[in-house]
Design a protein around this motif. Structure first.
Motif, PDB file in Angstrom:
ATOM      1  N   ALA A 183       0.831  -1.208   0.000  1.00  0.00           N
ATOM      2  CA  ALA A 183       0.000   0.000   0.000  1.00  0.00           C
ATOM      3  C   ALA A 183       0.863   1.254   0.000  1.00  0.00           C
ATOM      4  O   ALA A 183       0.533   2.252  -0.660  1.00  0.00           O
ATOM      5  CB  ALA A 183      -0.914  -0.015   1.219  1.00  0.00           C
ATOM      6  N   GLU A 206       2.100   1.719  -3.583  1.00  0.00           N
ATOM      7  CA  GLU A 206       1.036   2.182  -4.469  1.00  0.00           C
ATOM      8  C   GLU A 206       0.661   3.633  -4.204  1.00  0.00           C
ATOM      9  O   GLU A 206       0.161   4.326  -5.095  1.00  0.00           O
ATOM     10  CB  GLU A 206      -0.191   1.288  -4.305  1.00  0.00           C
ATOM     11  CG  GLU A 206       0.019  -0.136  -4.808  1.00  0.00           C
ATOM     12  CD  GLU A 206      -1.155  -1.036  -4.478  1.00  0.00           C
ATOM     13  OE1 GLU A 206      -2.132  -0.540  -3.861  1.00  0.00           O
ATOM     14  OE2 GLU A 206      -1.102  -2.233  -4.831  1.00  0.00           O
ATOM     15  N   SER A 207       0.884   4.089  -2.964  1.00  0.00           N
ATOM     16  CA  SER A 207       0.549   5.469  -2.602  1.00  0.00           C
ATOM     17  C   SER A 207       1.714   6.428  -2.820  1.00  0.00           C
ATOM     18  O   SER A 207       1.632   7.598  -2.417  1.00  0.00           O
ATOM     19  CB  SER A 207       0.111   5.526  -1.133  1.00  0.00           C
ATOM     20  OG  SER A 207      -0.981   4.672  -0.899  1.00  0.00           O
ATOM     21  N   PRO A 267      -1.243   8.049   4.000  1.00  0.00           N
ATOM     22  CA  PRO A 267      -1.749   8.202   2.624  1.00  0.00           C
ATOM     23  C   PRO A 267      -2.249   6.904   2.002  1.00  0.00           C
ATOM     24  O   PRO A 267      -2.274   6.789   0.788  1.00  0.00           O
ATOM     25  CB  PRO A 267      -0.521   8.744   1.887  1.00  0.00           C
ATOM     26  CG  PRO A 267       0.632   8.150   2.607  1.00  0.00           C
ATOM     27  CD  PRO A 267       0.229   8.083   4.053  1.00  0.00           C
ATOM     28  N   PHE A 268      -2.618   5.931   2.819  1.00  0.00           N
ATOM     29  CA  PHE A 268      -3.146   4.666   2.300  1.00  0.00           C
ATOM     30  C   PHE A 268      -4.201   4.161   3.280  1.00  0.00           C
ATOM     31  O   PHE A 268      -4.228   4.566   4.446  1.00  0.00           O
ATOM     32  CB  PHE A 268      -2.029   3.631   2.111  1.00  0.00           C
ATOM     33  CG  PHE A 268      -1.116   3.475   3.294  1.00  0.00           C
ATOM     34  CD1 PHE A 268      -1.455   2.646   4.362  1.00  0.00           C
ATOM     35  CD2 PHE A 268       0.090   4.162   3.365  1.00  0.00           C
ATOM     36  CE1 PHE A 268      -0.628   2.514   5.451  1.00  0.00           C
ATOM     37  CE2 PHE A 268       0.929   4.026   4.464  1.00  0.00           C
ATOM     38  CZ  PHE A 268       0.569   3.204   5.510  1.00  0.00           C
TER      39      PHE A 268
END
Length: 613
Positions: free
Chosen positions: A430, A433-434, A595-596
């Motif tokens: 995560a 990805e963020s 941020p996730f």
């Protein structure tokens, strides 16, 4: 509407009581422990948690006094905190280097109620009564101390006005103890904090010089603390085990680092071969041991802390004439997913968009570790290790493999479950990805934290090395058996962890305190995070414990150290892999959501296939 078919098999009988409504004593009785042993275990561990009580029972299973009903000895102390406590700790260390004197047998304190006996059945009531104390109208603004120095005694005496108020609190406590059948007497002598006594004549000058340098002004807080001790420890010296010893003969005592040994004073002086007989605080067993494997320490180091009540913190606030409540750790059940009763999350965590984007370039992401084996399976070590020491994976959620080390060291330093490792790798994915950027990564020395960070970096597809920082260790108050024996950098590297072997810790393992209050733990964490910021560049990732999320950020963002009720109130709101972020802005650091998305998971009870037969 279709009717429910009758249930042939049910795991819940009409007379069953839900687990969350059972007292710790009731749960121990359900587990098969005799009532008198369960009561003794809860008293010996200060009713701190169900897990500690059960561990105590297992450790003392061969204790010859386990079935005796001799009451423990209790005492009520007033102990300083803040700058005065720090000064006294330094004074203790320096004066002990000169020569051991009588003051070194205890932590810095003022005795309010001298030793009194309490049966194990009344142990919790004795602690709970502290919460009911009420302040008088003459509550002082501070406790003033006067220095006294003589050739045979040095101390700090409480001025008469404040001493009168403190004695009234002690008398009030004693009166309430009597209401429940506990007899005690308040201290009627001059209230004082002993600095030195029973010292050699030659040490008068250096000790008096050190006493004169002490200052009793500044940030000074005071706490009421109720302690108890094993009745067998009376009039005995206490030695802390520094080196392990495996018995070679049947009359020898096993030594485990962090354990305390009760030793008669004359035994140390009269030994002719360096071996003395003592009693283990950890197991209650008696045997001979090599004296040079231990080091004398304060008697109070082996005591049990039952409750702490903050009464003065630089300036008294007697709101509603009620003394601030004591630290009362909630009961921990075996399947509670918390590190320690004081773990805390920020209770006013902002939502997305509620905080303006900070303009600073640095970010700190702090995570709690993943699911741990011992809180998931309970007493797992005897279940998973064969007689020859081989590990057997008896459940798919148990680790596929565990690092090679002394099996006993897993007791206080357990690994992650298989799901715990998976959870951590999901957090790493995560983060990637963020578009999170991480430049340096730190972990608590606890194995579960190192494993978590390793899996996060694996999911993040990062080759960053792990900086193992002992200063990230959680509140040491929850480790009654002493600090765990952690794996060394060399052992971690051999086990496949990418640790930075050249990293020099900010706080070395042997510099961690053996005892500390919640306020001292927050101060330690704040000093550490500031040092980490000053000595690194870029964004920081930290994996530590439940309480670390608040302890490392609260003062950094301008907040105050929380009161004990606030610390304990939100403990169970910090789940495994909980994360938060602080970001540097033009006006300092601000708290932001990560941020996730969070990772949510539920418990999964063990399936018994026999119900289908």
């Amino acid at each position: 509407m279709a009717t429910l078919p009758p249930r042939k098999f049910s795991n819940f009988a009409p007379t069953d009581i839900a687990k969350e409504h059972l007292t710790p004593l009731q749960i121990l009785l359900q587990l098969g422990f005799p009532e008198h042993r369960a009561t003794k275990a809860l008293a010996a561990t200060g009713h701190r948690s169900l897990q500690l009580a059960s561990d105590w029972l297992l450790a003392h299973v061969t204790d010859p006094t386990l079935d005796e009903k001799e009451p423990r000895e209790y005492v009520l102390y007033l102990c300083p905190t803040g700058q005065l406590h720090e000064q006294l700790q330094k004074f203790w260390f320096k004066s002990r280097e000169l020569e051991w004197n009588g003051a070194h047998n205890f932590m810095p304190h003022i005795t309010l109620v001298p030793p009194f006996k309490v049966t194990d059945e009344l142990s919790k009531q004795a602690a709970d009564i502290l919460e009911t104390l009420t302040a008088k109208d003459d509550c002082p603004d501070a406790i003033e101390l006067e220095t006294y120095v003589s050739p045979n005694f040095m101390g700090l005496f409480v001025k008469d006005e404040q001493a009168k108020w403190l004695k009234s609190l002690a008398a009030q406590y004693v009166g309430k103890l009597l209401d429940v059948g506990i007899t005690a007497e308040p201290n009627t002598k001059s209230l004082h904090l002993t600095l030195a006594y029973q010292f050699s004549d030659s040490l008068f000058e250096p000790l008096s010089t050190m006493v004169e340098k002490l200052t009793t002004t500044g940030v000074v807080g005071w706490e009421l603390r109720l302690y108890s001790k094993d009745p067998r420890s009376c009039d005995l010296h206490v030695h802390k085990v520094m080196h392990a010893h495996v018995p070679r003969n049947h009359d020898e005592l096993e030594l485990r680092p962090g354990d305390y040994i009760y030793v008669p004073e004359e035994a140390c002086a009269s030994t002719i071969d360096g071996w003395v007989e003592g009693v283990s605080w950890l197991t209650g067993l008696t045997g001979y041991f090599p004296l040079n494997h231990t080091k004398r320490t304060a008697e109070s180091d082996a005591w049990t802390l039952h409750s702490t009540v903050q009464i003065l913190d630089n300036k008294v606030e007697c709101r509603d004439n009620i003394i601030p409540k004591a630290r009362k750790p909630p009961v921990i059940l075996f399947d509670d997913s918390i590190d320690a009763p004081d773990g805390v999350a920020e209770d006013s965590e902002p939502l997305e968009g509620e905080v303006a984007a900070a303009t600073g370039s640095r970010e700190i992401l702090i995570c709690r570790h993943g699911e741990r084996v011992d809180f998931t399976f309970g007493t797992w070590i005897p279940y998973c290790f064969e007689a020859d020491g081989c590990y057997v994976r008896r459940d798919l959620n148990m680790p596929i493999k565990i690092p090679p080390r002394n099996i006993k060291d897993f007791q206080d330093d357990c690994p992650l479950t298989a799901l715990g490792e998976l959870q951590a790798s999901l957090i790493g994915e995560a983060m990637k990805e963020s578009n999170v950027r991480i430049d340096v990564a730190f972990a608590s020395p606890s194995l579960r934290c190192i494993q978590t960070l390793s899996q996060i970096l694996k999911g993040f597809e990062s080759d960053l090395s792990i900086k193992v920082e002992p200063g990230l260790m959680e509140w040491v108050a929850w480790y009654q058996n002493g600090l765990p024996t952690w794996m060394t950098s060399e052992e971690l590297s051999k086990a496949g962890f990418n640790v930075d072997s050249s990293y020099k810790p900010i706080v070395k393992a042997d510099e961690l305190p053996l005892r500390e209050s919640a306020a001292q733990y927050y101060a330690r964490s704040y000093a550490l995070i500031k040092s980490i910021i000053e000595n690194t560049k870029g964004n920081i990732l930290i994996v530590a414990h439940a309480i670390s999320l608040a302890a490392c950020t609260r003062q950094l963002i301008g907040g105050q150290v929380p009161q004990i009720p606030e610390v304990t109130r939100l403990v169970q709101q910090v789940p495994y892999l909980a994360c938060l972020m602080v970001k540097e802005g033009p006006n300092g650091w601000v708290l932001l959501p990560p941020p996730f998305p969070p990772i949510t998971h539920s418990s999964n009870k063990r399936f018994d296939w026999k119900i289908l037969t």
